[in-house]
Enzyme design. Sequence first.
Site, mmCIF file in Angstrom:
data_model
loop_
_atom_site.group_PDB
_atom_site.id
_atom_site.type_symbol
_atom_site.label_atom_id
_atom_site.label_comp_id
_atom_site.label_asym_id
_atom_site.label_seq_id
_atom_site.Cartn_x
_atom_site.Cartn_y
_atom_site.Cartn_z
ATOM 1 N N ASP A 10 0.872 -1.188 0.000
ATOM 2 C CA ASP A 10 0.000 0.000 0.000
ATOM 3 C C ASP A 10 0.901 1.227 0.000
ATOM 4 O OD1 ASP A 10 -3.163 0.773 1.090
ATOM 5 O OD2 ASP A 10 -1.595 2.289 1.150
ATOM 6 N N ASP A 111 -3.722 2.463 -5.208
ATOM 7 C CA ASP A 111 -2.431 2.433 -4.496
ATOM 8 C C ASP A 111 -2.157 1.120 -3.763
ATOM 9 O OD1 ASP A 111 -3.894 2.676 -2.075
ATOM 10 O OD2 ASP A 111 -2.407 4.035 -1.230
ATOM 11 N N GLU A 112 -2.858 0.053 -4.139
ATOM 12 C CA GLU A 112 -2.669 -1.212 -3.431
ATOM 13 C C GLU A 112 -2.643 -2.409 -4.353
ATOM 14 O OE1 GLU A 112 -5.617 -1.867 -0.214
ATOM 15 O OE2 GLU A 112 -5.778 0.319 -0.415
HETATM 16 P P1 TTP Z 1 -5.380 4.969 1.169
HETATM 17 O O1 TTP Z 1 -4.340 3.958 0.830
HETATM 18 O O2 TTP Z 1 -6.534 4.536 2.002
HETATM 19 O O3 TTP Z 1 -4.744 6.196 1.942
HETATM 20 P P2 TTP Z 1 -3.357 6.926 1.689
HETATM 21 O O4 TTP Z 1 -2.515 6.241 0.668
HETATM 22 O O5 TTP Z 1 -3.653 8.371 1.400
HETATM 23 O O6 TTP Z 1 -2.696 6.881 3.108
HETATM 24 P P3 TTP Z 1 -1.966 5.629 3.829
HETATM 25 O O7 TTP Z 1 -0.552 6.074 4.062
HETATM 26 O O8 TTP Z 1 -2.711 5.446 5.103
HETATM 27 O O9 TTP Z 1 -2.068 4.463 2.909
HETATM 28 O O10 TTP Z 1 -5.996 5.599 -0.146
HETATM 29 C C1 TTP Z 1 -5.253 5.764 -1.340
HETATM 30 C C2 TTP Z 1 -5.669 7.033 -2.049
HETATM 31 O O11 TTP Z 1 -7.068 7.004 -2.352
HETATM 32 C C3 TTP Z 1 -5.468 8.294 -1.219
HETATM 33 O O12 TTP Z 1 -4.143 8.796 -1.316
HETATM 34 C C4 TTP Z 1 -6.503 9.221 -1.768
HETATM 35 C C5 TTP Z 1 -7.634 8.312 -2.219
HETATM 36 N N1 TTP Z 1 -8.704 8.353 -1.193
HETATM 37 C C6 TTP Z 1 -9.742 9.257 -1.353
HETATM 38 O O13 TTP Z 1 -9.778 10.003 -2.327
HETATM 39 N N2 TTP Z 1 -10.714 9.309 -0.386
HETATM 40 C C7 TTP Z 1 -10.702 8.515 0.727
HETATM 41 O O14 TTP Z 1 -11.611 8.606 1.581
HETATM 42 C C8 TTP Z 1 -9.622 7.581 0.881
HETATM 43 C C9 TTP Z 1 -9.557 6.694 2.107
HETATM 44 C C10 TTP Z 1 -8.651 7.544 -0.099
HETATM 45 MG MG MG Z 2 -2.171 4.174 0.791
HETATM 46 MG MG MG Z 3 -4.764 2.119 -0.094
#
Ligand code: TTP
Ligand code: MG
Ligand code: MG
Length: 368
Positions: A10, A111-112
């Site tokens: 991730d 992103d995963e």
């Molecule tokens: P995530 O992987 O949930 O969050 P992140 O990468 O920003 O942070 P982390 O370090 O905890 O992994 O989500 C990936 C992307 O998806 C995030 O950068 C932006 C988008 N996103 C939204 O637009 N709205 C949301 O509510 C979430 C959770 C994510």
């Molecule tokens: Mg992330």
């Molecule tokens: Mg994610």
Amino acid sequence: MESRVILHVDLDYFFAQCEERENPSLRNRPVVVCVYSGRTADSGAVSTTNYVARALGVKSGIPIAFAKRILKERDDAVFLPVNEELYERISESIMNLLRSHAERFEQESIDEAFLDISKKVDGDFEKAEGIGLQLKREIYSKERITCSVGIAPNKILAKVASDFRKPDGLTIVHPEEVTNFLWPLEVGKLYGVGKKTEKKMSEMGIQTMADLAKVDVQKLIETFGPNLGKYFHDSANGIDDEPVEEREGREQISRIATLKENTRDAPKITPELKRLAEEAHRESVTEGWKFRSVGVLAFMEDLTVHSRSRTLESPSSKLEDIISTSTDLLKELLDGIPDLQIRRIGVKVSNLSKQEGQKSLEEFLKLS
Ligand code: TTP
Ligand code: MG
Ligand code: MG
């Protein structure tokens, strides 16, 4: 049977990290990436933030106006609109790199991804750790983006593990440590347990994964239905046999809402249409879909349903394409039904594609 070895990657604070990469002067300042709805200057929600902003309480999903209030003393705070093209370009490059290292690969969102590397490491978790570290280095040297990695005997555990130490983390759950790792965690850490479910579980006296693991599966099935009930029971016990695999894409993403009053007055309908477009857009972007078709649905006062859809020239991920196309389609639709008022309105995107189409875990849970 040898244990499977599944790796979950991730990317850290992904959208905000992409912005920092493009503009390193943002580092050490609170960075807030925003989905502006366009109604007023500050209306809309926070997409994501960097860890500087998170430490101050600014996180995904809160209203932009609220984020501004929290950061009002921080002259150095930056608010940026989402730049999907940039994030998709970076995501695609990283996903291609990861795919090339996996025996089986499944992209779960922008992103995963899951990688099955069982054969490659022959069940050896030390070797898997080496691969995890190597992937982190390769991603960083190719794209200057950090990520967190979880390595475990199944997908659910790997996903919980990648979230365990963030940012720039790597967490390994050996097969013999599964319950030691899992049971102390709050149930909210489990994929699929949102605020509502967490509250319901709390009312049932379930706080931790250990609590959840001990509840009779029948009880969970009664409360949450057969699929979720079994899923909660199994995953709390460290059981998950879902294979890592690229899957066929879902058919469509749609959003429907009831209008405040029946109307055929475009200025009254358009704001709602825009809001639905944003929601459908957000879901498609978060799950990593591009759409080739946009449609509108209208539920009329006489309970008839009408729809129109249009295919775009090429797959798109732009909110603007959904808004402009659905606005046009609404006009067409109304012209075709001269007398009736609309009661409910819907927006859908379909003809979805990914790099290599697959169904996300989230969807699996919704559909199964
Ligand atoms: P995530 O992987 O949930 O969050 P992140 O990468 O920003 O942070 P982390 O370090 O905890 O992994 O989500 C990936 C992307 O998806 C995030 O950068 C932006 C988008 N996103 C939204 O637009 N709205 C949301 O509510 C979430 C959770 C994510
Ligand atoms: Mg992330
Ligand atoms: Mg994610």
